[in-house]
Design an enzyme around this catalytic site. Structure first.
Site, PDB file in Angstrom:
ATOM      1  N   LYS A  53       0.804  -1.049  -0.147  1.00 34.39           N
ATOM      2  CA  LYS A  53       0.205   0.120  -0.031  1.00 34.39           C
ATOM      3  C   LYS A  53       0.805   1.044   0.036  1.00 34.39           C
ATOM      4  O   LYS A  53       0.767   2.012  -0.886  1.00 34.39           O
ATOM      5  CB  LYS A  53      -0.951  -0.042   1.381  1.00 34.39           C
ATOM      6  CG  LYS A  53      -2.010  -0.969   0.957  1.00 34.39           C
ATOM      7  CD  LYS A  53      -2.881  -1.201   2.224  1.00 34.39           C
ATOM      8  CE  LYS A  53      -3.858  -2.470   2.108  1.00 34.39           C
ATOM      9  NZ  LYS A  53      -4.542  -2.855   3.287  1.00 34.39           N
ATOM     10  N   GLN A  97      -4.569  -1.421   9.386  1.00 36.18           N
ATOM     11  CA  GLN A  97      -4.481  -2.773   8.934  1.00 36.18           C
ATOM     12  C   GLN A  97      -5.007  -3.841   9.977  1.00 36.18           C
ATOM     13  O   GLN A  97      -4.794  -4.037  11.122  1.00 36.18           O
ATOM     14  CB  GLN A  97      -2.909  -3.325   8.598  1.00 36.18           C
ATOM     15  CG  GLN A  97      -2.768  -4.640   7.961  1.00 36.18           C
ATOM     16  CD  GLN A  97      -3.437  -4.483   6.408  1.00 36.18           C
ATOM     17  OE1 GLN A  97      -3.394  -3.349   5.624  1.00 36.18           O
ATOM     18  NE2 GLN A  97      -4.173  -5.510   6.004  1.00 36.18           N
ATOM     19  N   ASP A 120     -10.976   3.104   4.068  1.00 34.58           N
ATOM     20  CA  ASP A 120     -11.195   1.701   4.075  1.00 34.58           C
ATOM     21  C   ASP A 120     -12.831   1.721   3.746  1.00 34.58           C
ATOM     22  O   ASP A 120     -13.091   0.497   3.361  1.00 34.58           O
ATOM     23  CB  ASP A 120     -10.809   0.961   5.057  1.00 34.58           C
ATOM     24  CG  ASP A 120      -9.560   0.134   5.106  1.00 34.58           C
ATOM     25  OD1 ASP A 120      -9.407  -0.042   3.794  1.00 34.58           O
ATOM     26  OD2 ASP A 120      -9.130  -0.358   5.937  1.00 34.58           O
TER      27      ASP A 120
END
Ligand code: NAP
Length: 285
Positions: A53, A97, A120
């Site tokens: 990422k 994460q 997200d």
């Protein structure tokens, strides 16, 4: 003739070029898009995901910050870090994460991220916006699946779509996005008795289960579009998806379309995370 492949690598490349150009324009105006990625603990798969990422951010000219913490980090400290990033004007997107260590409540963590920075799209507010058809940041994986379907030129309006899997991060938002695109949507899950009875009539099937051969050649109709979200290992340890790929590709025929694994949904997920971060940076007033 086998079904045509939907190339997630090529689509990602063209979308990332566009994202990079828009990021450069924003940076020129003094607002370089910024993503903060937080990793708690030393899960090796998570470490690879966050590295990819951050690398993708750098390639698109974004500002990126990777914060790594020991698995023992107290929940309160993590929430304090998120609060600081919420207030940081150089950061437009925050991603923690998952999974986080067991002593940390993932829901608290997700809800601590400012809605405008929830790249997200997992917060209750973002999920509610999607459900209500309001603008907002969409979860990257289903958002990427929509782009893959769009790239086939198949119009979803009036089509039958089946989603297998109902997780909050993939299956449910996927169903909502398909519904918003005017498809008639069926969601199957572990308690659905005869999944084939649904998929055999479907124009589009999205499989997000995490189990090999969930969708087999006898379960689809020729000409359908198949999006394989699954990430599994085969007997040789090679990455594979949720569909019986070679047989299913044949069964679909040359008017069918299918995403490969790897090279389908995977690259699109990171691309749509970048798209969300860019979107978050563009809307800052
Ligand atoms: P998840 O949270 O474990 O959800 C799996 C879903 O599959 C659940 O809704 C479950 O139903 C359903 N299911 C399980 N067994 C089933 C069966 N035999 N028949 C029908 N449905 C069944 O997984 P997820 O996070 O959604 O991820 C799904 C897969 O996609 C995984 O392989 C994951 O690694 C992959 N993934 C890939 C990407 C990418 O970027 N490529 C991103 C995210 C996820 P119940 O709700 O009834 O338990």
């Amino acid at each position: 003739m086998p079904a045509q492949l939907i190339d997630g690598v090529a689509l990602s490349k063209s979308l990332r070029a566009e994202i990079g150009a828009r990021a450069a324009a924003l940076a020129g105006a003094g607002r370089r898009p910024g993503l903060a990625v937080i990793l708690v603990g030393d899960d090796p798969a998570s470490a690879v995901y966050v590295r990819n990422k951050v690398k993708a951010c750098e390639e698109c000219g974004f500002h990126s910050v990777l914060e790594k913490y020991e698995a023992t980090l107290p929940e309160a400290d993590l929430l304090a870090r998120i609060a600081a990033l919420n207030a940081d004007p150089a950061i437009h997107g925050i991603l923690v994460q998952m999974p986080v260590p067991r002593h940390i409540d993932p829901h608290k963590v997700i809800e601590a991220i400012a809605t405008a920075k929830d790249v997200d799209g997992f917060s209750v507010h973002s999920a509610g916006s999607l459900m209500s058809g309001l603008p907002g940041l969409r979860p990257a994986t289903p958002y990427g699946c929509m782009k893959l379907i769009e790239s086939t030129g198949v119009a979803l309006k009036g089509k039958r779509a089946v989603v297998i899997g109902r997780s909050n991060t993939v299956g449910k938002p996927m169903a909502m996005l398909l519904l918003q695109a005017n498809a008639t949507v069926t969601v199957c899950h572990s308690a659905t008795p005869d999944i084939a009875a649904h998929t055999r009539h479907a124009d589009v099937v999205v499989v997000a289960v995490g189990r090999r051969n969930t969708l087999t050649a006898d379960m689809v109709k020729p000409g359908a579009v198949i999006i394989d979200v699954g990430m599994n290992r085969d007997d040789e340890g090679k990455l594979c998806g949720d569909v019986d790929f070679p047989a299913l590709r044949e069964a679909l025929g040359d008017s069918g379309r299918i995403t490969p694994v790897p090279g389908g949904v995977g690259p699109m997920t990171i691309t749509m995370l970048l798209a969300n971060t860019l979107q978050a940076a563009e809307v800052v007033r």
